[in-house]
Design a protein around this motif. Sequence first.
Motif, PDB file in Angstrom:
ATOM      1  N   GLN A 273      92.085  48.668  16.422  1.00 34.02           N
ATOM      2  CA  GLN A 273      92.877  48.590  17.652  1.00 34.02           C
ATOM      3  C   GLN A 273      94.342  48.990  17.429  1.00 34.02           C
ATOM      4  O   GLN A 273      95.226  48.594  18.186  1.00 34.02           O
ATOM      5  CB  GLN A 273      92.758  47.206  18.287  1.00 34.02           C
ATOM      6  N   HIS A 276      95.444  50.727  20.390  1.00 34.08           N
ATOM      7  CA  HIS A 276      95.593  49.829  21.533  1.00 34.08           C
ATOM      8  C   HIS A 276      96.879  49.003  21.431  1.00 34.08           C
ATOM      9  O   HIS A 276      97.501  48.678  22.442  1.00 34.08           O
ATOM     10  CB  HIS A 276      94.405  48.871  21.629  1.00 34.08           C
ATOM     11  N   TYR A 303      81.087  48.046  20.209  1.00 35.26           N
ATOM     12  CA  TYR A 303      82.328  47.311  20.469  1.00 35.26           C
ATOM     13  C   TYR A 303      82.649  47.406  21.965  1.00 35.26           C
ATOM     14  O   TYR A 303      83.634  48.039  22.366  1.00 35.26           O
ATOM     15  CB  TYR A 303      83.473  47.890  19.635  1.00 35.26           C
ATOM     16  N   PRO A 304      81.825  46.786  22.791  1.00 33.83           N
ATOM     17  CA  PRO A 304      81.960  46.982  24.246  1.00 33.83           C
ATOM     18  C   PRO A 304      83.293  46.516  24.811  1.00 33.83           C
ATOM     19  O   PRO A 304      83.730  47.034  25.845  1.00 33.83           O
ATOM     20  CB  PRO A 304      80.792  46.166  24.815  1.00 33.83           C
ATOM     21  N   THR A 305      83.972  45.586  24.152  1.00 27.63           N
ATOM     22  CA  THR A 305      85.233  45.086  24.707  1.00 27.63           C
ATOM     23  C   THR A 305      86.348  46.129  24.652  1.00 27.63           C
ATOM     24  O   THR A 305      87.338  46.011  25.388  1.00 27.63           O
ATOM     25  CB  THR A 305      85.693  43.818  23.975  1.00 27.63           C
ATOM     26  N   ILE A 306      86.213  47.134  23.794  1.00 26.06           N
ATOM     27  CA  ILE A 306      87.249  48.171  23.726  1.00 26.06           C
ATOM     28  C   ILE A 306      86.696  49.543  24.101  1.00 26.06           C
ATOM     29  O   ILE A 306      87.369  50.546  23.916  1.00 26.06           O
ATOM     30  CB  ILE A 306      87.905  48.231  22.333  1.00 26.06           C
ATOM     31  N   TYR A 307      85.492  49.575  24.655  1.00 21.41           N
ATOM     32  CA  TYR A 307      84.864  50.861  24.963  1.00 21.41           C
ATOM     33  C   TYR A 307      85.681  51.627  26.009  1.00 21.41           C
ATOM     34  O   TYR A 307      86.150  52.740  25.762  1.00 21.41           O
ATOM     35  CB  TYR A 307      83.438  50.633  25.458  1.00 21.41           C
ATOM     36  N   ASP A 308      85.880  51.051  27.160  1.00 24.87           N
ATOM     37  CA  ASP A 308      86.583  51.755  28.234  1.00 24.87           C
ATOM     38  C   ASP A 308      88.049  52.004  27.881  1.00 24.87           C
ATOM     39  O   ASP A 308      88.591  53.085  28.160  1.00 24.87           O
ATOM     40  CB  ASP A 308      86.490  50.965  29.535  1.00 24.87           C
ATOM     41  N   SER A 309      88.694  51.019  27.273  1.00 21.87           N
ATOM     42  CA  SER A 309      90.113  51.177  26.960  1.00 21.87           C
ATOM     43  C   SER A 309      90.331  52.276  25.920  1.00 21.87           C
ATOM     44  O   SER A 309      91.341  52.988  25.961  1.00 21.87           O
ATOM     45  CB  SER A 309      90.698  49.854  26.462  1.00 21.87           C
ATOM     46  N   SER A 310      89.390  52.433  25.004  1.00 19.65           N
ATOM     47  CA  SER A 310      89.519  53.490  23.998  1.00 19.65           C
ATOM     48  C   SER A 310      89.440  54.863  24.646  1.00 19.65           C
ATOM     49  O   SER A 310      90.249  55.757  24.345  1.00 19.65           O
ATOM     50  CB  SER A 310      88.419  53.350  22.937  1.00 19.65           C
TER      51      SER A 310
END
Length: 394
Positions: A273, A276, A303-310
């Motif tokens: 991250q 991020h 790592y679904p919690t950072i999928y969209d943000s990545s």
Amino acid sequence: MKTSTILTHVTFLVAAASVAHAQDSNATATIIAAATADSIDLTILNIFDTAIAEIEDVYDTAPITTRNVGRIGRRATPDNIVDVHAHFVPAWYKAIYPNVGGSEVPDWTMAAQLAFMAGQGISRALFSFSTPGPNVYPGNKILTVALARLMNEQAAAYCRAYPGTFNFYAQVPFPYTTEAIREAEYAITKLGAIGIWVQSNTEGIYLGDATLKSFFQAFNNFSQRPILYVHPAVPVLRINNVLVDANPTTYIDGKIEFYFETARTIMDLTLTQTIHNFTNINYVIPHVGGAYPSTVDRILKSYPTIYDSSFAIYDTRFWWDSAGPTYAHQVSGLLGMGVPKSQLLYGTDFPYAPLAPQAGSLAAVKASPLFTADEKTAIFSGNVRTLFGSIISW
């Protein structure tokens, strides 16, 4: 000597302000004084005399009025291409690192560079030294720090001698973060660097490693827009405290492993991250992302919690250059990721990518059915202007 004349008349734009490098009637004295002020002894490098002679020669012989030399001669269309991926290779650097990625480091001269640009329709090139940067002496902090400074002084000399034609990314002495921060500040505020060049790994340490966090924290807060150019490096393993080439195949690193290296380090930056947490940093990625587009779902679906943000970061703060034969098919992987065409840049990798394939690579961008004429013009020049803005005096 023409040195003082050039240093007096040439200035460069840094954070929308003209900042003059410390001036002296002798470039060598100026460079040594600046290094000494930062507790760097350049004279410990066995190539110091040769390198400083090259720097002096640049100031003595370059035409001070040179501007946009790449526009001279026969040009490809569209005109005024900006090459974001070009490399200096002064003879003294090749002497200390003659082979990289399984191939001999190419010969390079300024005359050959200018002729190449004229033939390709390139009006400006954004330069760096290539792999391994200042990491010619693994494990030797003193030599690495000194070499990074000398490389930056050399790059700055070329750019001052040819204003409007060249800009440069600075080297930093990773993995030594305190010294890397200091060198980045000096190169940007005193020498006019437009960003910082780093390798995918340094002595086996990838960019998301916790030991480099302090550098990212500091760089994130620089007053000039922080732009990090991420170049692939030779993959290595540390075995019994000795660095060993980690390529498991018989194929040279430069052909295959460099693309996987790009994927490895983007994965590391993402999963730690780093991208991020430090939200001001923009990343320039060569070879349209290497192998990363083909692996991104495999990596991020776990790592679904950072999928969209990545993906949101890849679409906005990542910029992808075309260096190499990447527009026949490979660029479709980036577009399949949803990367906007506004994030695409043009690069050549000259002289490491020799002259022979350059015409085909350029033609592939021009002929691609995936882009409109306006989008191609943006790839060649418009998008890079958006990225750098007033950092570069256009």
